[in-house]
Design a protein around this motif. Structure first.
Motif, short mmCIF file in Angstrom:
data_model
loop_
_atom_site.label_atom_id
_atom_site.label_comp_id
_atom_site.label_asym_id
_atom_site.label_seq_id
_atom_site.Cartn_x
_atom_site.Cartn_y
_atom_site.Cartn_z
N PHE A 399 29.80 0.68 -15.27
CA PHE A 399 29.00 0.67 -14.04
C PHE A 399 27.80 1.59 -14.14
O PHE A 399 26.76 1.32 -13.55
CB PHE A 399 29.88 1.01 -12.85
N LEU A 402 25.16 -0.45 -15.55
CA LEU A 402 24.66 -1.39 -14.54
C LEU A 402 23.69 -0.69 -13.60
O LEU A 402 22.60 -1.18 -13.30
CB LEU A 402 25.85 -1.96 -13.78
N ILE A 403 24.12 0.51 -13.12
CA ILE A 403 23.31 1.25 -12.16
C ILE A 403 22.04 1.74 -12.83
O ILE A 403 20.95 1.67 -12.26
CB ILE A 403 24.13 2.42 -11.60
N THR A 406 19.63 -1.24 -12.98
CA THR A 406 19.02 -1.64 -11.72
C THR A 406 18.17 -0.52 -11.14
O THR A 406 17.38 -0.77 -10.24
CB THR A 406 20.07 -2.04 -10.69
N PHE A 447 17.09 -1.50 -3.84
CA PHE A 447 18.24 -0.76 -3.39
C PHE A 447 17.90 0.71 -3.25
O PHE A 447 16.89 1.17 -3.78
CB PHE A 447 19.38 -0.87 -4.41
N PHE A 448 18.79 1.43 -2.60
CA PHE A 448 18.61 2.88 -2.45
C PHE A 448 18.38 3.55 -3.80
O PHE A 448 17.66 4.53 -3.89
CB PHE A 448 19.83 3.50 -1.76
N SER A 479 16.40 -10.37 -4.54
CA SER A 479 17.43 -11.15 -3.85
C SER A 479 17.98 -10.41 -2.65
O SER A 479 18.59 -11.00 -1.78
CB SER A 479 18.58 -11.46 -4.79
N ARG A 480 17.82 -9.10 -2.65
CA ARG A 480 18.33 -8.30 -1.53
C ARG A 480 17.46 -7.08 -1.35
O ARG A 480 16.94 -6.53 -2.30
CB ARG A 480 19.77 -7.85 -1.80
N LEU B 402 26.47 -1.43 -4.11
CA LEU B 402 25.48 -1.93 -5.08
C LEU B 402 26.14 -2.93 -6.04
O LEU B 402 25.62 -4.03 -6.29
CB LEU B 402 24.91 -0.75 -5.87
N ILE B 403 27.32 -2.55 -6.54
CA ILE B 403 28.01 -3.41 -7.48
C ILE B 403 28.49 -4.69 -6.81
O ILE B 403 28.37 -5.78 -7.34
CB ILE B 403 29.18 -2.64 -8.11
N ARG B 405 27.12 -6.16 -4.36
CA ARG B 405 25.99 -7.06 -4.13
C ARG B 405 25.58 -7.76 -5.43
O ARG B 405 25.36 -8.97 -5.44
CB ARG B 405 24.80 -6.29 -3.57
N THR B 406 25.46 -6.99 -6.52
CA THR B 406 25.00 -7.64 -7.75
C THR B 406 26.08 -8.54 -8.35
O THR B 406 25.78 -9.35 -9.21
CB THR B 406 24.58 -6.60 -8.81
N ARG B 408 27.85 -10.73 -6.74
CA ARG B 408 27.94 -12.02 -6.07
C ARG B 408 26.54 -12.62 -6.00
O ARG B 408 25.91 -12.65 -4.95
CB ARG B 408 28.56 -11.84 -4.69
N PRO B 409 26.05 -13.11 -7.13
CA PRO B 409 24.66 -13.56 -7.19
C PRO B 409 24.43 -14.81 -6.35
O PRO B 409 25.31 -15.67 -6.23
CB PRO B 409 24.46 -13.86 -8.67
#
Lengths: 553, 553
Positions: A399, A402-403, A406, A447-448, A479-480, B402-403, B405-406, B408-409
């Motif tokens: 993770f 991933l973080i 992003t 995102f934040f 997308s968000r 955050l996780i 959200r990403t 569930r694309p």
């Protein structure tokens, strides 16, 4: 036939992995029996062979090391409880359709974990391989201890061990091509290579018997014949409680490992794998292992591959394997008594060395540095802090990557490809830009964790283009927009408005626009929302010419 | 002038927050002195007023509760060590340019945390407000204890407390509009409202003196006059070690809280805030607090607002405030001796109630359910498990959202808007699609955590469009494809190839294409890579017509 071959492979592995887990050899045989039936009832892969496996055995030993001493009754009871708990967790996760849990771990992290565990396993086998006695501890303590104990080593044990390693490595790396050159058909050559461990075991038993090795080196010893008794031990809270977390990790790792084997095989055979069915299958397998006095099991890569090569077409193959194992337990346990432990250690070392994924590491490192770092981090996490902390570190690193990704969004200044309606990065294509008009494409959801970076970049681009009157944010990749990011965008909008710069949006996706229209952002926006960049350019260039007058002349 | 007003506000707050942190009142005054100078030396905001603050005081009390009993020498020493450690951590983070750490926490989570801490603070003030004695514990234990102790309450303490709350609430909610109606200019009306706490304190001291309240209710008691001595306590390891983690959390939370105040003010004034300078400023402030015998400090929202309204234009205002505080310490500590604790409790309760962000919660819930859940989760995390666990839960929830959200694309089947080159979601727009040709737009970067969901969706779309011969994946929103996702895409490519479906890519971003061309994926791709969907449609429709012949006729 497939079942026969799998059973022949299974016996040495069962003995070896039982030794690795710290339980008596017959427990390994028990764990090779009913789990096959349990998996066949619920699992979705036709070729998957479930039973003792290297990483599971290491995790079992690691979990039990903190609550009991190997060889005591508490230790065996703990092994059974661990299998039962792992089975219950797996099965429940399957019923709750939590198969998506496999997505908790990225492939590089799984690969780093397995490589680290395999290295730990190999280091741990130095003891039986060299015939020395070590107190145990972390990987480095064991290595140091082994060096200290080197003068004590039993030359015969080491000789047997090294010879066995040589035979097994030869069988894996060179035997198949040699046999094929000699005219043996591919299938038979493969099978012969796969059966080498069993042949090695039988040969060394014979040598041990005639040369009376049991007087000079450690051997397996008496294995009780007969079928396992059925039933579960009392779940004493004192023994059960500290095993809850390790059992959950064993369930998760067993699942992830098994699933990747099942996927690989299914792809070749055009089958479909249902992760939730796999969870239930592995859960049933572990429960079956527990009620028959075994330990934690999962899918085995090598036996599954053999199963498939030998032409297993249904889970029935597993059931037949179980039947053959019954025969071994009833009539053949006696012959393994004289087997030197060094041979089992060699079996484990060669199997484990195949799990160290050097090629995967090189591949990951080349394709994506972050993946490579996550893999190395997990590898050393396992080596330095043990398997359980290693999984935690692995999930954390999955993770964290991933973080990390992003949080560092790619942002491009774009312009129009001449003669088209397409907008592309100014650094990569020859494009047209308009004075006073700046197009920024944000290549990530907002995102934040990344909005500060986005706002900083936006401000520095405005500094580099001081004549900007209209700033268009292209949200084609967004997308968000979370609440934190939206607040910052609102601040940017008022800030820019005060500086006489209008903020526009283009290519906003439906779901994002839906959400924005529920907020106060859209009414306050100083500019407009455009369907496409092209429309935005047409509209704003026109306005710019009209409004600005002399400056653009 | 700004400095004078800020000092007048600061005195009651300093006494109240010292009580909240469990240290003697003069420690609160010490902590209001040098930190202002420390911040002015390194900080980047001109208006920020640094000193004792509600959440920091609660965190101090929480950290110390596990190592010492309030009132003991160890407790005070611990408070100083905590401030020193937090200062060192902040300052180092500033030097290492770790200002981006503020991005660890999303706004909803910060808001949930502060609301939870404020609720804890209010519950904790029931004791001095009602004049009862409670053993402490979790929020719910305190509430239960308070109910039990209700018969023991001191009516006078409760009367003073409730009256004070009423006065303070009136001043905050109704005084300014009333004064403005009465013709007082806006600025003065605001200031009068802000000074009400000080007036309340002075009035209740006078009443206490004449009515001899000190015989009936708890009062502040003697405050040593004079300036603090300088120097640091010995850092005993036994006291320091358990404070390391709490100090890190205090440094992080103090930074995040202060930064959001600084940003809000800077936006109104058109200033630029440098997060790393803020870290250094807060670090210096806490170190200064520690060397002068104070406790952990951070930016204060209410005093900063007053500072700004009163027209502070440079950090000098903070230095003048410090000078005024020296005068208070030298000559005025005597007058606070008779102040009832219930008045301080009322001050704390009213200040804390302003921190509970009900409106923010409603806003977050409406805009984005996930944000709302993270906020509520953090709120209850703080209430149930305390402030330190609360921050951990908050950071966890920030990243979990955050996780989530990403993972569930959003994936859309798209078609061409008639007469244009633009492709849009078939569910939202009237678009043209071509037989045998399926366009799927993936609205998220591809990671290990979402690739399974993407592949599942892809397969089900192919089932819904069984005539598909060419599948085009539109990667306009895909900024990264990690190793795990790439492996799965390779599997999909071979799977589809076996089923006679070609896989194409369109609108691949530069960085993604760069990386793909370093992998084995592109050479193995059954289809092609197109610059745009339009080009893909032109090319594939043409090929389709040529190749398919009768079917399309």
């Amino acid at each position: 036939m497939a079942a026969m071959v799998a059973t022949m492979m299974m016996v040495p592995q069962a003995l070896a992995y039982a030794a690795l887990a710290g339980v008596p050899p017959h427990v390994g045989l028990y764990a090779s029996l009913l789990p096959l039936v349990g998996y066949a009832m619920f699992g979705s892969s036709a070729a998957l062979s479930v039973g003792p496996a290297a990483v599971m055995s290491l995790m079992t030993a690691s979990a039990l090391s903190s609550i009991a001493i190997p060889g005591t009754a508490d230790y065996f009871t703990g092994a059974v409880i661990l299998a039962a708990l792992a089975g219950v967790f797996s099965f429940l996760m399957g019923l709750l359709r939590l198969g998506a849990l496999a997505n908790l771990l990225s492939h590089p992290v799984i690969s780093g974990f397995v490589s680290g565990a395999a290295t730990l396993i190999i280091i741990g086998q130095l003891e039986p391989m060299l015939g020395i006695h070590i107190d145990g501890g972390t990987a480095f303590e064991i290595l140091l201890d082994s060096l200290e104990e080197l003068p004590e080593l039993q030359p015969l044990a080491m000789g047997i061990g090294l010879a066995s390693v040589a035979v097994l490595l030869f069988a894996r790396l060179a035997l198949t091509p040699l046999l094929r050159k000699a005219g043996v058909p591919a299938g038979s050559a493969h099978l012969l290579a796969r059966l080498t461990p069993m042949l090695l075991v039988l040969t060394s038993i014979a040598l041990s018997y005639f040369l009376e090795w049991d007087r000079k080196v450690d051997v397996v010893g008496a294995i009780p014949a007969g079928l396992p008794g059925f039933g579960l031990p009392t779940f004493e809270w004192q023994l059960t409680y500290p095993l809850l977390l390790p059992a959950l990790m064993i369930a998760l790792l067993g699942f992830v490992e098994s699933l990747s084997i099942a996927y690989a095989i299914a792809l070749r055979r055009g089958e479909r794998i249902d992760p939730n069915a796999e969870l239930r299958g592995l859960g049933a397998a572990n429960l079956m292992s527990a009620v028959s006095g075994g330990f934690a099991v999962t899918g085995s890569f090598s036996r599954t591959a053999v199963n498939e090569e030998a032409g297993a077409v249904s889970p029935l193959s597993g059931v037949i394997s179980a039947g053959l194992m019954v025969l071994v337990l009833l009539f053949l346990t006696g012959i393994f008594q004289q087997l030197p432990l060094a041979v089992l250690a060699a079996t484990i070392i060669v199997a484990a060395s195949g799990l160290i994924d050097v090629r995967g590491f090189i591949h990951n490192w080349r394709y994506d540095r972050t993946d490579g770092i996550a893999m190395v981090g997990t590898f050393f996490g396992v080596l330095l802090f043990g398997v359980e902390a290693g999984i935690g570190i692995g999930i954390g690193l999955s993770f964290a990557t991933l973080i990390w990704r992003t949080s560092r969004p790619h942002i491009a200044v774009v312009g129009r490809l001449p003669g088209t309606e397409h907008f592309r990065n100014v650094l990569r294509h020859t494009v047209e830009t308009q004075p006073g008009l700046l197009f920024l494409r944000i290549d990530e959801s907002l995102f934040f964790s990344n909005i500060s970076a986005v706002v900083d970049r936006l401000m520095s681009e405005l500094k580099r283009h001081p004549d900007t009157r209209d700033l268009v944010l292209i949200l084609s990749s967004v997308s968000r927009i979370d609440g934190t990011a939206l607040e910052r965008l609102q601040e940017v909008n008022s800030d820019l408005e005060a500086r006489g710069i209008r903020l526009h949006l283009a290519e906003v996706k439906g779901p994002v626009l839906d959400r924005l229209s529920r907020s106060k952002f859209l009414p306050a926006l100083s500019g407009r929302v455009f369907l496409s960049c092209y429309i935005a350019e047409l509209a704003l260039r026109h306005e710019g010419n009209k409004g600005a007058g002399p400056e653009t002349a």
